[in-house]
Design a protein around this motif. Structure first.
Motif, mmCIF file in Angstrom:
data_model
loop_
_atom_site.group_PDB
_atom_site.id
_atom_site.type_symbol
_atom_site.label_atom_id
_atom_site.label_comp_id
_atom_site.label_asym_id
_atom_site.label_seq_id
_atom_site.Cartn_x
_atom_site.Cartn_y
_atom_site.Cartn_z
ATOM 1 N N ASP A 63 -7.917 0.202 -0.528
ATOM 2 C CA ASP A 63 -9.370 0.161 -0.425
ATOM 3 C C ASP A 63 -9.926 -1.203 -0.807
ATOM 4 O O ASP A 63 -9.501 -1.819 -1.787
ATOM 5 C CB ASP A 63 -9.997 1.229 -1.319
ATOM 6 N N LYS A 89 -10.103 -1.211 4.361
ATOM 7 C CA LYS A 89 -8.879 -1.397 3.587
ATOM 8 C C LYS A 89 -8.218 -2.708 3.997
ATOM 9 O O LYS A 89 -8.362 -3.156 5.141
ATOM 10 C CB LYS A 89 -7.891 -0.247 3.811
ATOM 11 N N HIS A 99 0.822 -1.210 0.000
ATOM 12 C CA HIS A 99 0.000 0.000 0.000
ATOM 13 C C HIS A 99 0.858 1.263 0.000
ATOM 14 O O HIS A 99 0.448 2.293 -0.514
ATOM 15 C CB HIS A 99 -0.917 0.012 1.217
#
Length: 744
Positions: free
Chosen positions: A664, A659, A94
């Motif tokens: 997401d 998440k 991420h």
């Protein structure tokens, strides 16, 4: 001119640009970043040629997402290695792909490799522009025979690693796509190899030497320590390599001296230099040091979060033990408390007062996205110590800084004197912590206080062996004359709780693990760590074993854990490697023994002021429900109740996001209604987990003028029944079917 236009329209022009993007740029950037290593160049050529063959003469609909992903991986690796000295893992992809996090983390200092980012963007744009201009109907993709080239390069990389393994850092030997590819195929290869060898799972390995209390050593003090108070100072991300005495003790080749003033203080106390940090992430480090237990050696739900459902174990953490014996207990950090639920985890550990950024009334010297800059933080902390000293009750105070967290906090005068923002921030922290310790000494605090300076984790150092696991423990006690300047032996965060209790001669609960820093041991000890994608185990008898993401382990002759060099003894895989992984898995065993059932309550009933506008899922998050693991074949129910304490007539707008690994996740979550003074929000919803969800987070984002109180934010997961599993599986297939139809 006509020749130029014709050439630009020809497939050779786009092939040349694509080749430079995928092959030339990685090789040049590797050289420019001083990452030169034969295996690294081979990895770049393998991945680059595979992508080149796959994408040549293909539609931009295929090229765009693959090139963007490749570009993000390439740039993200450079940024993360520069920031924290380690290669990305699947658990933190991420950081590479989420624009909000990248924006927040690079605020102020910006990207460390802007030229690389610009080159990637321009070359991708040029290639896609040429492909749009050229006539695709005449395009002829390269023959599949060309795939033999990258396959041969991958094979050569694998064979060379087998024949001549390297101790170099992972980013020197792999690029990120190659690492992920190798990691994804390794488990099936290992399973096949074990099956062919006839290996079968046996009984779990013995971990008693790792998770039991050991007080067999000879005490350094003849009687209980005379201090009344305990002060634990936790420095964000600082590695033991920053202290001169630590470097000298192991003969480190690292020549810089980033913290000279703290190094001077280290010579006045008892410094444990062979000090192991068991993992990354602040909440995991705090749990290990304050609860006398290994933090999880993976990316599962932190044990600190699981502590919320285990009152019995939480009462054995250090703050709870000291509170039971009459000390008032306090936790003060420079950042906000809600993220990672420290507003609830720290009280659960036994802190009577848990305070964060909102407590500080003194003005910061610089604006920093994560919280108080270090100088302002320690000035505020000094005032807090003075308040505690006015009371007759003895106290325990744990401090946690934030300024040496990426993107790093330092005034311009420090930035001007140092080559990077990271070094400037470390120098700023060095002055701040030295001034703080000087003030404590001048005010007489050290005469009756046990002071311990350490770090929560290590942000690592490029080309410094084991820097990501190298911590330090500086102990300053009234009995300093009885203590050695350098503490011999291997210790780690798991030992801190036992050490403090042993100093006071307090009884130590049997569930506490580790040794006491206040004792000398005649024999070595087993200890484990998981940092920078490597699982490490020292057997206490002169051998360090290091297992990589491919479940290949290497043994080194190493008298201690942290050493500058070590003699390579050989490598192994298969069942012996699996036994080491099983040790880690046993240490990771959840504090929640409910067989698939989990129940967490994240409401803290504290007023929360809303921002007029909210755009950052991290900085504006109102609840600390992060990095949970939701088991496979379970159903999760979320119940939320929020009321307005003060709110203008426009009301408050709230949104709940989910998440996984901070990316997401598309779940069916009801839209939250407008929050007003007369109408609270009450919502409950469920979702199924046909497969395990890891590093799963809730982000409650609110904006408005006023403040709110979260009365209920509960997350409860229960095992699905058989018929519910079938229904969940069918729903999952229904969700996948449309995307499959598009590709068929």
């Amino acid at each position: 001119m006509r020749f130029t236009c014709n050439w630009l329209r020809s497939p050779s022009s786009s092939l040349l640009v694509l080749a430079f993007l995928l092959l030339g740029l990685p090789l040049l950037s590797r050289f420019a970043l001083s990452w030169s290593h034969p295996y690294g160049y081979l990895s770049d050529l393998a991945i680059g040629s595979l992508l080149l063959i796959t994408l040549h003469q293909r539609s931009w609909l295929l090229s765009l997402p693959l090139l963007l992903a490749w570009g993000i991986f390439t740039l993200g690796t450079a940024e993360l290695v520069n920031a924290v000295g380690r290669m990305p893992e699947p658990a933190d992809l991420h950081y590479l792909s989420d624009a909000q996090f990248v924006s927040h983390s690079t605020q102020g200092a910006g990207l460390s490799q802007p030229s690389l980012a610009l080159a990637i963007a321009l070359l991708i744009a040029l290639y896609l522009g040429l492909r749009s201009w050229q006539k695709l109907r005449h395009a002829t993709p390269l023959s599949s025979t060309w795939l033999l080239l990258p396959l041969s390069l991958f094979a050569a990389h694998t064979v060379l690693q087998q024949l001549k393994p390297s101790e170099a850092d992972q980013w020197l030997q792999f690029n990120l796509p190659h690492k992920l590819l190798a990691e994804s195929t390794n488990s099936s290869q290992q399973y096949l190899a074990d099956w062919l060898a006839g290996d079968k799972p046996g009984s779990p390995p013995d971990i008693s030497a790792l998770n039991q209390l050991d007080l067999s050593g000879t005490p350094l003090l003849t009687q209980a320590g005379s201090a009344r108070n305990v002060l634990i100072i936790t420095l964000e991300g600082v590695t033991g390599a920053y202290l001169k005495a630590s470097r000298k003790a192991i003969g480190s080749s690292y020549t810089q001296d980033p913290m000279p003033r703290l190094s001077q203080w280290a010579e006045r106390g008892m410094l444990t230099y062979d000090y192991v940090l068991h993992g990354h992430q602040t909440i995991r480090g705090l749990y290990a040091m304050l609860c006398g237990d290994y933090n999880k050696l993976d990316s599962g739900t932190p044990k600190g979060v699981e502590l919320l459902n285990n009152a019995e174990r939480s009462e054995q953490c250090l703050p709870a033990q000291l509170r039971e014996r009459g000390l008032s207990t306090h936790f003060l950090q420079g950042a906000g408390l809600r993220f990672m639920a420290k507003d609830q985890i720290m009280p659960r550990m036994g802190f009577e007062q848990t305070l964060g950024r909102d407590w500080f009334k003194n003005k910061p010297y610089i604006e920093f996205p994560w919280g108080m800059d270090d100088k302002a933080y320690f000035e505020g902390a000094l005032g807090y110590v003075q308040q505690l000293r006015k009371k007759r009750q003895p106290w325990m105070l744990t401090l946690l800084t934030v300024g040496t967290h990426q993107p790093y906090s330092a005034p311009q005068e420090y930035l001007d004197r140092h080559a990077t923002a990271k070094l400037a921030a470390i120098a700023y922290l060095d002055d701040a912590i030295a001034d703080f310790l000087n003030a404590l000494e001048q005010q007489g605090v050290m005469k009756d206080t046990l002071v311990i300076v350490t770090s929560d984790e290590s942000h690592g150092l490029e080309n410094v062996r084991l820097a990501s696991a190298w911590g330090f423990n500086l102990l300053l006690a009234p009995e300093q004359a009885q203590l050695p300047a350098l503490k011999q032996g291997v210790y780690g965060h798991v030992d801190l709780t036992a050490s403090v209790l042993d100093y006071f001669a307090f009884p130590i609960p049997a569930t506490i693990s580790g040794r006491s820093l206040l004792r000398d041991y005649a024999n070595g000890r087993e200890i484990m760590s998981y940092t920078n994608g490597l699982l490490r185990q020292h057997d206490g008898q002169g051998t360090l074993t290091e297992c990589d993401f491919q479940s290949v382990c290497r043994r080194y002759a190493s008298p201690g854990f942290i050493t500058d060099t070590a003699n390579y003894l050989g490598r192994f895989a298969g069942k012996p490697a699996r036994l080491i992984s099983q040790q880690a898995e046993q240490l990771d065993q959840s504090l929640n023994s409910s067989q698939g059932e989990q129940s967490y309550q994240f409401a803290n009933h504290q007023p929360v002021k809303l921002n007029p506008s909210a755009s950052d899922d991290w900085a504006d998050n109102l609840v600390g429900a992060q990095y949970l693991t939701l088991a496979a074949d379970t159903q999760t129910t979320v119940t939320l109740k929020i009321r307005a304490l003060h709110m203008d007539n426009q009301g408050g707008k709230l949104q709940l996001k989910t998440k996984e690994y901070d990316r997401d996740v598309a779940l069916v979550i009801p839209e939250l209604p407008l929050l007003t003074r007369k109408k609270p929000i009450e919502v409950s919803f469920t979702f199924n987990n046909p497969e395990a969800r890891k590093a799963f987070s809730f982000h409650l984002i609110g904006q408005g003028r006023g403040s709110v109180e979260i009365l209920n934010f509960s997350v409860r997961s229960t095992p699905l029944k058989t018929e519910e599993k079938l229904l969940a599986a069918q729903e999952n297939l229904d969700e996948i079917a449309p995307s499959d139809a598009l590709t068929n």
